[in-house]
Design a protein around this motif. Structure first.
Motif, PDB file in Angstrom:
ATOM      1  N   SER A  24       0.815  -1.213   0.000  1.00  0.00           N
ATOM      2  CA  SER A  24       0.000   0.000   0.000  1.00  0.00           C
ATOM      3  C   SER A  24       0.852   1.268   0.000  1.00  0.00           C
ATOM      4  CB  SER A  24      -0.940   0.001   1.204  1.00  0.00           C
ATOM      5  OG  SER A  24      -0.188  -0.002   2.381  1.00  0.00           O
ATOM      6  N   LYS A  34      -0.611  10.186   0.951  1.00  0.00           N
ATOM      7  CA  LYS A  34      -1.147   9.391  -0.152  1.00  0.00           C
ATOM      8  C   LYS A  34      -2.169   8.411   0.417  1.00  0.00           C
ATOM      9  CE  LYS A  34       0.038   6.427  -3.903  1.00  0.00           C
ATOM     10  NZ  LYS A  34       0.553   6.683  -5.191  1.00  0.00           N
ATOM     11  N   PRO A  35      -3.321   8.267  -0.251  1.00  0.00           N
ATOM     12  CA  PRO A  35      -4.344   7.341   0.257  1.00  0.00           C
ATOM     13  C   PRO A  35      -3.831   5.905   0.315  1.00  0.00           C
ATOM     14  CG  PRO A  35      -5.226   8.700  -1.526  1.00  0.00           C
ATOM     15  CD  PRO A  35      -3.751   8.955  -1.472  1.00  0.00           C
ATOM     16  N   ILE A  36      -4.262   5.184   1.325  1.00  0.00           N
ATOM     17  CA  ILE A  36      -3.971   3.755   1.425  1.00  0.00           C
ATOM     18  C   ILE A  36      -4.975   3.041   0.541  1.00  0.00           C
ATOM     19  CG2 ILE A  36      -4.030   1.758   2.970  1.00  0.00           C
ATOM     20  CD1 ILE A  36      -3.034   3.639   5.197  1.00  0.00           C
ATOM     21  N   LYS A  37      -4.475   2.267  -0.397  1.00  0.00           N
ATOM     22  CA  LYS A  37      -5.350   1.595  -1.365  1.00  0.00           C
ATOM     23  C   LYS A  37      -6.170   0.476  -0.728  1.00  0.00           C
ATOM     24  CE  LYS A  37      -2.528   2.812  -5.272  1.00  0.00           C
ATOM     25  NZ  LYS A  37      -1.508   2.432  -6.201  1.00  0.00           N
ATOM     26  N   ASP A  38      -5.580  -0.234   0.212  1.00  0.00           N
ATOM     27  CA  ASP A  38      -6.268  -1.362   0.840  1.00  0.00           C
ATOM     28  C   ASP A  38      -6.270  -1.196   2.360  1.00  0.00           C
ATOM     29  OD1 ASP A  38      -7.401  -3.751   1.622  1.00  0.00           O
ATOM     30  OD2 ASP A  38      -5.712  -4.999   0.985  1.00  0.00           O
ATOM     31  N   ASP A  41      -5.391  -4.226   4.512  1.00  0.00           N
ATOM     32  CA  ASP A  41      -4.045  -4.804   4.488  1.00  0.00           C
ATOM     33  C   ASP A  41      -3.678  -5.199   5.919  1.00  0.00           C
ATOM     34  OD1 ASP A  41      -1.028  -4.366   4.986  1.00  0.00           O
ATOM     35  OD2 ASP A  41      -1.140  -4.485   2.801  1.00  0.00           O
ATOM     36  N   LYS A  70     -10.654   4.052   6.503  1.00  0.00           N
ATOM     37  CA  LYS A  70      -9.815   4.590   5.441  1.00  0.00           C
ATOM     38  C   LYS A  70      -8.534   5.092   6.062  1.00  0.00           C
ATOM     39  CE  LYS A  70     -11.836   9.235   5.528  1.00  0.00           C
ATOM     40  NZ  LYS A  70     -12.447  10.301   4.730  1.00  0.00           N
ATOM     41  N   GLU A  72      -4.383   7.187   5.176  1.00  0.00           N
ATOM     42  CA  GLU A  72      -3.360   7.776   4.319  1.00  0.00           C
ATOM     43  C   GLU A  72      -2.009   7.480   4.948  1.00  0.00           C
ATOM     44  OE1 GLU A  72      -5.029  11.900   2.673  1.00  0.00           O
ATOM     45  OE2 GLU A  72      -4.970  11.803   4.877  1.00  0.00           O
TER      46      GLU A  72
END
Length: 119
Positions: A24, A34-38, A41, A70, A72
């Motif tokens: 991520s 930056k946003p964490i995609k998962d 995880d 959510k 970042e």
């Protein structure tokens, strides 16, 4: 050159292979969020559980981790995680914003901030 600076430089340039838990973090800019995609995880979950546990220890609260909504990341001298965490407070589930600073090469984590999340 300090070893941690070299590690950070190599990581940010994509030269150093990333561990599977850090997928991520791929492409994170040094200093920028930056946003964490998962958010599911396993490493992100571990960071969130740490945040709730540390908050409980420091405040005397009795929150129970529920989920990560959510988050970042920010690459600094280590990694900052800014997460929105759902935690049970008795029978109610409430959302909190937790910020954790991690330096995995030193086995270091610090809860920087933990507060109710209203957004």
């Amino acid at each position: 050159m300090r070893p941690h600076f070299l590690l950070l430089l190599l990581l940010s340039l994509g030269i150093l292979p990333l561990c599977s838990f850090a997928v991520s973090r791929r492409g994170a800019l040094v200093g920028g969020w930056k946003p964490i995609k998962d958010p599911q995880d396993p490493h992100v979950i571990e960071i969130a559980q740490f945040a709730v546990s540390e908050y409980d220890k420091k405040s005397g609260a009795d929150l129970r981790f529920a989920s990560v909504i959510k988050g970042e990341i920010q690459v600094v001298s280590g990694t900052n995680y800014r997460l929105v965490v759902a935690a049970k407070d008795g029978s109610a589930t409430k959302n909190f914003e937790a910020v954790v600073w991690e330096k995995p090469w030193e086995s270091y984590r610090n809860l920087t901030s933990f507060k109710p999340f209203g957004g």
